[in-house]
Design an enzyme around this catalytic site. Structure first.
Site, PDB file in Angstrom:
ATOM      1  N   ARG A  19       0.817  -1.233   0.000  1.00 57.92           N
ATOM      2  CA  ARG A  19       0.000   0.000   0.000  1.00 57.92           C
ATOM      3  C   ARG A  19       0.845   1.275   0.000  1.00 57.92           C
ATOM      4  O   ARG A  19       0.485   2.277   0.637  1.00 57.92           O
ATOM      5  CB  ARG A  19      -0.969   0.032   1.197  1.00 57.92           C
ATOM      6  CG  ARG A  19      -1.943  -1.122   1.237  1.00 57.92           C
ATOM      7  CD  ARG A  19      -2.948  -1.115   0.093  1.00 57.92           C
ATOM      8  NE  ARG A  19      -3.658  -2.389   0.074  1.00 57.92           N
ATOM      9  CZ  ARG A  19      -3.259  -3.438  -0.674  1.00 57.92           C
ATOM     10  NH1 ARG A  19      -2.231  -3.348  -1.502  1.00 57.92           N
ATOM     11  NH2 ARG A  19      -3.942  -4.558  -0.622  1.00 57.92           N
TER      12      ARG A  19
ATOM     13  N   SER B 170     -10.252   0.121   4.013  1.00 59.78           N
ATOM     14  CA  SER B 170      -9.435  -0.311   5.163  1.00 59.78           C
ATOM     15  C   SER B 170      -8.779   0.904   5.809  1.00 59.78           C
ATOM     16  O   SER B 170      -8.086   1.663   5.136  1.00 59.78           O
ATOM     17  CB  SER B 170      -8.350  -1.281   4.716  1.00 59.78           C
ATOM     18  OG  SER B 170      -8.952  -2.473   4.268  1.00 59.78           O
TER      19      SER B 170
ATOM     20  N   GLU C  87      -3.838   3.563   6.885  1.00 59.34           N
ATOM     21  CA  GLU C  87      -3.756   3.381   5.426  1.00 59.34           C
ATOM     22  C   GLU C  87      -4.474   4.559   4.757  1.00 59.34           C
ATOM     23  O   GLU C  87      -4.055   5.067   3.720  1.00 59.34           O
ATOM     24  CB  GLU C  87      -4.415   2.051   5.023  1.00 59.34           C
ATOM     25  CG  GLU C  87      -4.399   1.811   3.516  1.00 59.34           C
ATOM     26  CD  GLU C  87      -4.859   0.403   3.144  1.00 59.34           C
ATOM     27  OE1 GLU C  87      -4.554  -0.559   3.889  1.00 59.34           O
ATOM     28  OE2 GLU C  87      -5.543   0.273   2.107  1.00 59.34           O
TER      29      GLU C  87
END
Ligand SMILES: Cc1cc2nc3c(=O)[nH]c(=O)nc-3n(C[C@H](O)[C@H](O)[C@H](O)COP(=O)(O)OP(=O)(O)OC[C@H]3O[C@@H](n4cnc5c(N)ncnc54)[C@H](O)[C@@H]3O)c2cc1C
Length: 310
Positions: free
Chosen positions: A178, A227, A297
């Protein structure tokens, strides 16, 4: 915020062809539907227009790019400086040549997945479940269901803060989980992907599986940012959040999703401050119960509202 920055840009770059607007609300451009305005919102006509703005803009003025706002909290005080949002024909094309797809970064990931399937190109079906744009996928190394942007990207192109055109090989994108180490100031404008020859019906069936799995496991119809925290090495963020007793935890109008507890939702007129404070409270409780430090995130941009104004 005043219109001073907008007016000074207009004076310095009278030839800009894109849309330049002062004090533009951003909430509706994000999935959470929260946050304050952009001091200036710029939607460039094309890559050259974007480069021109960046070249004339005072280097002290912050520039922030947003995609489809599916991984974003815009804070309640808004975003100072220039917010760039790519759109329209110049950044929305998909050109397929053999197994290669040249794609504008405003293209939604889902459209990319569909185009690849229609062309009989495999390896991009995972994009079917990600509600962002290709630009966001490049910055986040977006991925799901065993696939990631890094698996299919050949190279990316963009414009840096000084208005220079830049291109990045796969290695130069520095993809990790990510994350990309490509310079933070680069606004990606297009990407080249490579698929593998495959069977259209099999790829479409795979995309249907991706869709069904999401409908079953994620609150995809809520105001959310996907998320919230990255999975720490060897662990699942949602499990740590669950073990810390945070499933369903509410703060102001924000709530930890009952369905998937690594998702925060804007349940009832939440402010950005509610959502961010809830995320911090979850981090605190996880740290206390398991000793693990969760990392966001979701990207948070802009400034808090003055006290009492959230
Ligand atoms: C319901 C839901 C499910 C999700 N599921 C997944 C999933 O399975 N896997 C996954 O990886 N993510 C998932 N996400 C998160 C999100 O969709 C991805 O991170 C996506 O890549 C973000 O793209 P975006 O265009 O919305 O970017 P934004 O949210 O607008 O921005 C995210 C970051 O990308 C940067 N950025 C955007 N465009 C550009 C550009 N052109 N150039 C440079 N930087 C840019 C922004 O500055 C910001 O730092 C989910 C989100 C939701 C709401």
């Amino acid at each position: 915020m005043t219109t001073q920055l907008h007016d000074s840009i207009r004076a310095a770059a009278p030839g800009l062809r894109g849309r330049l607007l002062a004090n533009q609300p951003l909430a509706d451009l994000t999935w959470f539907r929260v946050g304050g305005p952009a001091e200036v919102l710029f939607t460039p006509a094309d890559e050259e227009d974007l480069a021109r703005l960046l070249a004339v803009l005072d280097p002290a003025v912050p520039v922030t790019v947003i995609g489809l706002g599916s991984n974003l909290i815009v804070r309640d005080g808004g975003v100072p400086g220039v917010v760039v949002r790519l759109g329209g024909r110049a950044f929305g094309g998909i050109d397929i040549d053999g197994d290669r797809l040249r794609v504008g970064t405003a293209v939604p990931d889902m459209r990319l997945a569909k185009a690849a399937a229609e062309a009989g190109l495999d390896g991009l079906a995972f994009f079917r479940g990600i509600p962002g744009s290709v630009g966001g996928a490049l910055r986040m190394n977006a991925g799901a269901h065993g696939g990631e942007t890094t698996d299919v990207l050949v190279e990316a192109r963009g414009v840096d803060r000084r208005g220079n055109l830049r291109s990045f090989t796969h290695a130069e994108m520095g993809f990790t989980y990510r994350h990309s180490t490509a310079p933070e100031d680069v606004i990606f404008t297009s990407a080249l992907f490579r698929g593998r020859p495959g069977e259209r019906t099999a790829i479409e069936a795979e995309m249907d599986r991706v869709t069904a799995a999401r409908e079953a496991a994620q609150p995809i119809r809520e105001r959310t940012g996907g998320s919230t925290f990255k999975n720490p090495p060897g662990a699942k963020a949602w499990q740590l959040v669950d073990q810390a007793g945070c499933r369903g935890l509410a703060l102001g109008g924000a709530q930890v999703s009952e369905m998937h507890c690594n998702f925060l939702i804007n349940r009832d007129n939440a402010s950005a401050a509610d959502i961010e404070a809830l995320g911090e409270e979850v981090r605190r409780r996880v740290r206390e119960t398991s000793g693990v430090e969760l990392h966001w995130e979701i990207k948070r941009i802009g400034i808090d509202a003055p006290i009492g104004k959230a």
